[in-house]
Motif scaffolding. Structure first.
Motif, PDB file in Angstrom:
ATOM      1  N   LYS A 265      -2.927  -1.288  -2.582  1.00  0.00           N
ATOM      2  CA  LYS A 265      -3.800  -0.054  -2.955  1.00  0.00           C
ATOM      3  C   LYS A 265      -3.058   1.318  -3.035  1.00  0.00           C
ATOM      4  O   LYS A 265      -1.576   1.168  -1.945  1.00  0.00           O
TER       5      LYS A 265
ATOM      6  N   SER B 267       0.713  -1.221  -0.632  1.00  0.00           N
ATOM      7  CA  SER B 267      -0.106   0.236   0.119  1.00  0.00           C
ATOM      8  C   SER B 267       0.920   1.713  -0.071  1.00  0.00           C
ATOM      9  O   SER B 267       1.958   1.297   0.553  1.00  0.00           O
TER      10      SER B 267
ATOM     11  N   GLN C  86      -7.861   4.155  -3.198  1.00  0.00           N
ATOM     12  CA  GLN C  86      -8.410   3.099  -4.008  1.00  0.00           C
ATOM     13  C   GLN C  86      -7.707   1.684  -4.551  1.00  0.00           C
ATOM     14  O   GLN C  86      -6.210   1.520  -4.493  1.00  0.00           O
ATOM     15  N   ASN C  87      -7.473   0.527  -4.753  1.00  0.00           N
ATOM     16  CA  ASN C  87      -7.365  -0.174  -5.036  1.00  0.00           C
ATOM     17  C   ASN C  87      -6.544  -0.243  -6.615  1.00  0.00           C
ATOM     18  O   ASN C  87      -7.223  -0.245  -7.448  1.00  0.00           O
ATOM     19  N   TYR C  88      -5.205  -0.840  -6.233  1.00  0.00           N
ATOM     20  CA  TYR C  88      -4.690  -0.928  -7.695  1.00  0.00           C
ATOM     21  C   TYR C  88      -4.200  -2.445  -7.463  1.00  0.00           C
ATOM     22  O   TYR C  88      -2.840  -2.181  -6.845  1.00  0.00           O
TER      23      TYR C  88
END
Length: 749
Positions: A530, A418, A524-526
């Motif tokens: 995130k 993260s 946001q998730n990626y």
């Protein structure tokens, strides 16, 4: 009455194929009807006499209808239909004997109602034409000689497995139909699309007879609990609790979370009128490292008789893992100092910091050895992957080489880490991050300009609707008090414009500055990880301008940094398909395995060790999934109730990639307490998918006729005449009588 008028039961007309048995062509029938219509029209026109207006047309319609009906009957209408040959086919009758069939409704159990329907002549009527095999099913399928001695004692209903087992057993026999008496409460968790496809593929109609009420007044059920199976020590957890109830009126109950005899949380809730499904959230502390066997429980409603479905168990693991965060800061500032102070007492989240004190000098804190970060920020992705979270403060993107920027991107995408970006005069848009390789990872579209987005002006902070539900922004358990505490915070010292949110971004906090609202905290998730942006470097004012014992600043930062690393996966990620196995022995293990560089691999050797509370460990090998790269699977059969620990370890040659653990519970005798109402939707779907029908107990007298006309088993083609139906003769007489009455009314007779 239907059979009196039409000679045959409705099933014949629904399943049969209409035909003309006379053998004359249909086109000839059409021509004769047309000629008759023309002839009658010509005759009435020539002899209309006192007939005016619509009267000739009415007489013409009635006369043509009579002629057409006579011609239609002369062509000998009939229905062709497949029917089971008598004495040559088998019919299987299944009776649900699970404990839910023992529920009393109107002074009779569901099982007693089902057996009464069978004993009321239904079995004998079916046996007159077909062989009948009687089965009882709950946990296992078993043959029955009669229904007189059976009892509703089974721990679980396995409708799909029972029907499939009968179809397999009778694969070489002329099975004409399956009849199943049940309340539809399949709680095995194995009646999925694959099971339905197997049943449908046998081409045998399954007739379902629904037993029991489709709605139980005055009952409240704890339908589901969704909570993370793993958390950091002393974390704040939020469980989403699904509740089913009758919705008859606004009623109150208490929802509690217990760890043994210790109450972790408790709250009064209201079940709203008119809603049968309700969701509540409850927050509690994870506590020290260890295993938590938690019980979520609803107090019974006044007069509630089914209290067995008011509680659910969940297992939560609190590991002793250390989740390292790397924080890179470009200049000495207050935010850096107070952020470190907020997290310094959390031994599970060591904060390793790099503070730039001059253009080519960094001050390191929190490192585990003198070699760590000795050469500055990691230049290779594998070095950066040793951390779980990454915080980048007020430092320009140009400080990082292209390879380092790519490593940051892969840290989120491939490693599953993260990233938290902080606002500052050299951060975000002013630091050129909007045109860097990291821009794709961020939850906002940073402004293209590289200056002017950072403002040293105070701004107030307010949580968004999503933020009020997020644990990151939870300063108090009560929603109203939580909002009040946020609004009572001093303004932040500065803020930064971050541009538009990306489609998948979730804003948690907003800034209120110059009469406009700007995003402050966005995530946001990626890929596997995130990214987050906190568009300010001035939250330290929350600590400076509040009393020394006010902990809101520390609470927010601890929760933010914990959320940053709580879900970061290792090279091996093990999951089970559930954490509680109620009355089922089948456990599915799934492990995602990656190399040290976090690339998927199908070449690893993965072993799982299952350790029960009592007994010896069981070792087994997990095999690569044929459908997904890097996924290894195994199926277990866990017969004994209790708590279990399963550990998966992966090796690549002589190298140990890593391991992961999960805990779950096995319980017997609880599944039948849930969903006690009749699941009519499932029964209707099963019947529809197989060519059968859904029946109520009041309708089962029509079952024998329905079974007779089946395309399964040994069948023969029957031709059933329709010309002699009383309905046709009644219609013929009605047409002639109607013409006579009209003529009499008009004075023509």
């Amino acid at each position: 009455m239907f059979e009196f008028l039409f000679n045959y039961p409705p099933t014949v007309f629904r399943k049969g194929e209409f035909m003309f048995a006379g053998g004359w062509p249909v086109w000839l029938l059409v021509i004769l009807v047309l000629l008759a219509g023309a002839g009658l029209g010509w005759y009435l026109h020539r002899n209309r006499g006192r007939l005016e207006g619509r009267k000739p047309a009415l007489l013409w319609s009635l006369q043509l209808g009579t002629v057409a009906l006579v011609l239609f009957l002369l062509w000998q209408p009939a229905i062709g239909i497949e029917s089971l040959r008598a004495e040559q086919n088998l019919v299987a009758v299944l009776l649900d004997t699970s404990r839910s069939m023992g529920l009393v409704e109107n002074e009779q159990t569901r099982l007693e109602k089902a057996t009464a329907a069978l004993d009321a002549g239904l079995i004998e009527e079916i046996q007159e034409k077909f062989q009948v095999r009687l089965y009882g099913f709950a946990g296992q399928l078993e043959r029955l000689e009669s229904v007189e001695t059976i009892a509703a004692e089974g721990n679980s209903s396995r409708i799909g497995e029972a029907v499939a087992a009968v179809l397999r057993e009778s694969a070489a026999l002329p099975l004409g139909a399956v009849i199943i008496f049940t309340d539809g409460s399949d709680n095995s968790g194995r009646f999925d699309r694959r099971a339905m496809a197997e049943i449908r593929g046998r081409n045998v109609p399954v007739h379902t007879v629904g037993v029991g009420r489709t709605r139980i007044p005055g009952d409240v059920e704890l339908a589901d609990v969704s909570v993370s199976p793993r958390a950091l020590p002393h974390s704040r957890l939020s469980a989403q609790v699904g509740i089913r109830h009758s919705g008859d009126s606004d009623q109150t109950t208490r929802l509690s979370v217990r760890d043994g005899s210790r109450v972790l949380a408790s709250k009064q809730i209201t079940l709203p009128r008119g809603q049968t499904v309700h969701t509540e959230s409850v927050d509690f502390d994870a506590g020290e490292a260890g295993i938590r066997n938690l019980t979520f429980q609803l107090d019974p409603l006044p007069g509630e008789t089914l209290a067995g479905n008011n509680a659910l168990s969940r297992v939560i693991e609190i590991p002793r893992d250390r989740r390292k965060i790397l924080y890179v800061e470009g200049e000495p500032r207050w935010e850096y100092k107070f952020l470190r102070r907020a997290i310094r007492d959390d031994a599970n989240i060591p904060l390793v910091t790099m503070l730039r004190t001059s253009p080519n000098k960094f001050y390191r804190q929190g490192v585990d050895s003198d070699d760590e970060l000795a050469n500055g920020f990691p230049s290779r992705a594998e070095e950066l992957f040793s951390y779980h979270g990454l915080v980048i403060g007020s430092i320009e993107a140009a400080f990082f080489a292209p390879a380092q920027q790519e490593a940051i991107k892969e840290f989120v995408n491939r490693r599953g880490g993260s990233l938290l970006m902080l606002g500052g005069r050299r951060g975000l848009g002013d630091g050129g991050w909007g045109v860097s390789k990291v821009a794709d990872v961020l939850p906002v579209k940073l402004p293209a300009e590289s200056a002017g987005t950072f403002t040293r002006e105070p701004a107030r902070v307010e949580p968004t609707a999503q933020g009020r539900d997020s644990l990151i922004c939870r300063l108090h358990d009560d929603p109203a008090e939580n909002l009040r505490q946020w609004r009572g915070l001093p303004p932040v010292a500065d803020y930064q414009r971050v541009g538009d949110l990306k489609p998948g971004a979730v804003p948690l906090l907003n800034l209120v500055a110059a009469d406009r609202s700007l995003p402050l905290l966005v995530l946001q998730n990626y890929g596997r990880g995130k990214s987050m942006i906190l568009a300010s470097g001035g939250t330290w004012l929350w600590k400076m301008r509040l009393p020394h014992d006010d902990s809101r600043h520390h609470t927010f930062w601890r929760q933010l940094l914990r959320s940053l690393v709580a879900g970061t996966p290792g090279p091996v990620s093990l999951t089970t398909d559930r954490t509680l196995y109620a009355d089922t022995v089948h456990v599915k293990l799934r492990a995602e395995v990656r190399t040290k560089a976090h690339h998927r691999t199908n070449s690893a050797t993965v072993t799982a060790t299952l350790t029960p509370e009592l007994g010896d460990p069981l070792h087994l090998e997990m095999h690569p999934s044929p459908e997904e790269d890097g996924i290894y699977e195994a199926d277990l059969t866990v017969a004994s109730p209790g708590a279990y620990r399963v550990e998966a370890t992966a090796h690549l040659g002589e190298t140990t990639l890593g391991s992961d653990t999960r805990h779950f519970r096995r319980e017997d005798g609880v599944a039948e307490n849930f969903r006690p109402e009749q699941n009519r939707e499932l029964l209707e779907k099963l019947a529809e998918q197989t060519g059968g029908r859904y029946w109520t107990l009041e309708q089962v007298s029509g079952l024998p006729d329905e079974i007779r006309f089946s395309k399964a088993g040994i069948t023969s083609r029957e031709i059933m005449d329709l010309w002699d139906m009383p309905a046709f003769f009644i219609l013929l007489l009605s047409l002639r009588a109607a013409e006579w009455l009209l003529r009499r009314r008009w004075g023509l007779v």
